[in-house]
Write a protein that holds these residues in place. Structure first.
Motif, PDB file in Angstrom:
ATOM      1  N   THR A 135       0.830  -1.203   0.000  1.00  0.00           N
ATOM      2  CA  THR A 135       0.000   0.000   0.000  1.00  0.00           C
ATOM      3  C   THR A 135       0.864   1.252   0.000  1.00  0.00           C
ATOM      4  O   THR A 135       0.531   2.249  -0.658  1.00  0.00           O
ATOM      5  CB  THR A 135      -0.927  -0.010   1.241  1.00  0.00           C
ATOM      6  OG1 THR A 135      -1.611  -1.264   1.302  1.00  0.00           O
ATOM      7  CG2 THR A 135      -1.945   1.106   1.161  1.00  0.00           C
TER       8      THR A 135
ATOM      9  N   TRP B 195       0.779   4.312  -2.591  1.00  0.00           N
ATOM     10  CA  TRP B 195       0.648   5.688  -2.082  1.00  0.00           C
ATOM     11  C   TRP B 195       1.785   6.569  -2.603  1.00  0.00           C
ATOM     12  O   TRP B 195       1.574   7.715  -3.013  1.00  0.00           O
ATOM     13  CB  TRP B 195       0.661   5.662  -0.554  1.00  0.00           C
ATOM     14  CG  TRP B 195       0.662   7.034   0.050  1.00  0.00           C
ATOM     15  CD1 TRP B 195      -0.412   7.847   0.283  1.00  0.00           C
ATOM     16  CD2 TRP B 195       1.822   7.763   0.495  1.00  0.00           C
ATOM     17  NE1 TRP B 195      -0.002   9.034   0.829  1.00  0.00           N
ATOM     18  CE2 TRP B 195       1.362   9.018   0.963  1.00  0.00           C
ATOM     19  CE3 TRP B 195       3.187   7.486   0.514  1.00  0.00           C
ATOM     20  CZ2 TRP B 195       2.226   9.984   1.475  1.00  0.00           C
ATOM     21  CZ3 TRP B 195       4.055   8.449   1.010  1.00  0.00           C
ATOM     22  CH2 TRP B 195       3.579   9.678   1.488  1.00  0.00           C
TER      23      TRP B 195
ATOM     24  N   VAL C  61      -5.139   8.227   2.125  1.00  0.00           N
ATOM     25  CA  VAL C  61      -4.997   7.564   0.828  1.00  0.00           C
ATOM     26  C   VAL C  61      -6.275   7.800   0.036  1.00  0.00           C
ATOM     27  O   VAL C  61      -7.374   7.635   0.568  1.00  0.00           O
ATOM     28  CB  VAL C  61      -4.761   6.047   1.011  1.00  0.00           C
ATOM     29  CG1 VAL C  61      -4.713   5.338  -0.342  1.00  0.00           C
ATOM     30  CG2 VAL C  61      -3.466   5.796   1.774  1.00  0.00           C
TER      31      VAL C  61
END
Length: 294
Positions: free
Chosen positions: A47, A51, A121
């Motif tokens: 993740t 990002w 996010v």
């Protein structure tokens, strides 16, 4: 009644995420017989990659999503070949300790690279709702559910309809006999780790817009995924997905209709599910009891 269905739909979305991560746990367990405690940290690392691409380099969400999945796949194979394979012929507790070491190493690496700052996010889906028969359904929930289940279906098709999938199943179920018919077992187990990393990455990237991103983001989600895997049957891929959906809907309904549960007791409720299943039906809903000769 509309509130009830709203809670069910929202629970299906979070259950899809739990099911994806639970399926990753099941894949590793079927291949090595152990729980990968680093699965949540691997998902968080993926993740962070997405990002970084979207926030620091201006990429759109879906190209960053695809690149993060490719990196996760390669990373999963690399971890198996470099870290797990040298110890997998030993006792299972040794592999478990290695996965705990991986958890700590990846968590420390994330803090070192990206700091422990909490970051927002972007979601690929709009936050507006659709009115379906009086039930307000969030488009974000629909998108999260669709991506989670779509990934699981794609994986199921890979295992059912391709020679690679068949070889992976053989390597996981009976590696010795698989070797006799020419299956390259280490390669197949490595692919299994790669696919588990991809499933974890999907779960992480779908979770981040709701809970924010930090190095510990997936720790609670991993507990829910453990509960889903145990509920469905720790060796059952179908059970992992069904367990995730049941857990997501069940926890949502508990939080909505039992006042003292609320959001604070969702995690203890998941732990209670693990305890109850292990005491009452250790094989889970779809698992089979192991029979041993005495």
């Amino acid at each position: 009644m509309s509130d009830f269905f709203q809670q069910v739909v929202s629970g299906l979305a979070s259950g899809g995420v739990y099911g994806s991560l639970a399926l990753a746990i099941v894949l590793i367990h079927r291949a090595t017989g152990v729980i990968n405690f680093a699965q949540g940290e691997m998902a968080t690392f993926s993740t962070y990659i997405a990002w970084t691409l979207t926030t620091n380099h201006g990429w759109s969400y879906w190209p960053a999503f695809a690149v993060a999945l490719l990196v996760s796949f390669a990373g999963g194979i690399g971890i198996h070949q470099a870290v797990i394979r040298p110890v997998e012929r030993g006792s299972q507790i040794r592999v478990v300790i290695v996965t705990i070491g991986l958890l700590l190493a990846i968590n420390g690496a994330m803090t070192w690279i990206w700091t422990g700052e909490v970051r927002s996010v972007q979601s690929p889906f709009p936050t507006r709702t659709l009115d379906v028969a009086g039930v307000a359904i969030s488009i974000q929930d629909i998108g999260t559910f669709a991506v989670s289940i779509g990934t699981v279906v794609a994986l199921w098709a890979l295992f059912q309809f391709t020679k690679v999938g068949l070889a992976m199943r053989a390597a996981a179920v009976n590696p010795n006999e698989a070797r006799l018919v020419g299956v390259r077992v280490p390669l197949m187990l490595g692919l299994g780790w790669g696919l588990a990393a991809v499933l974890g990455a999907v779960a992480g990237m779908l979770t981040a817009p709701s809970v924010f991103l930090d190095p510990n983001m997936m720790q609670a989600i991993l507990i829910y995924a453990f509960a889903a895997a145990v509920l469905g049957g720790i060796d059952s891929p179908v059970g992992a997905v069904v367990g995730g959906l049941l857990l997501g809907v069940g926890l949502n309904l508990l939080g909505a209709y039992i006042d003292f549960v609320g959001a604070d007791l969702r995690l203890p409720a998941a732990l209670l599910v693990i305890l109850a299943v292990l005491l009452l039906r250790p094989a889970g809903i779809f698992g089979r009891r192991e029979v041993r000769k005495v």
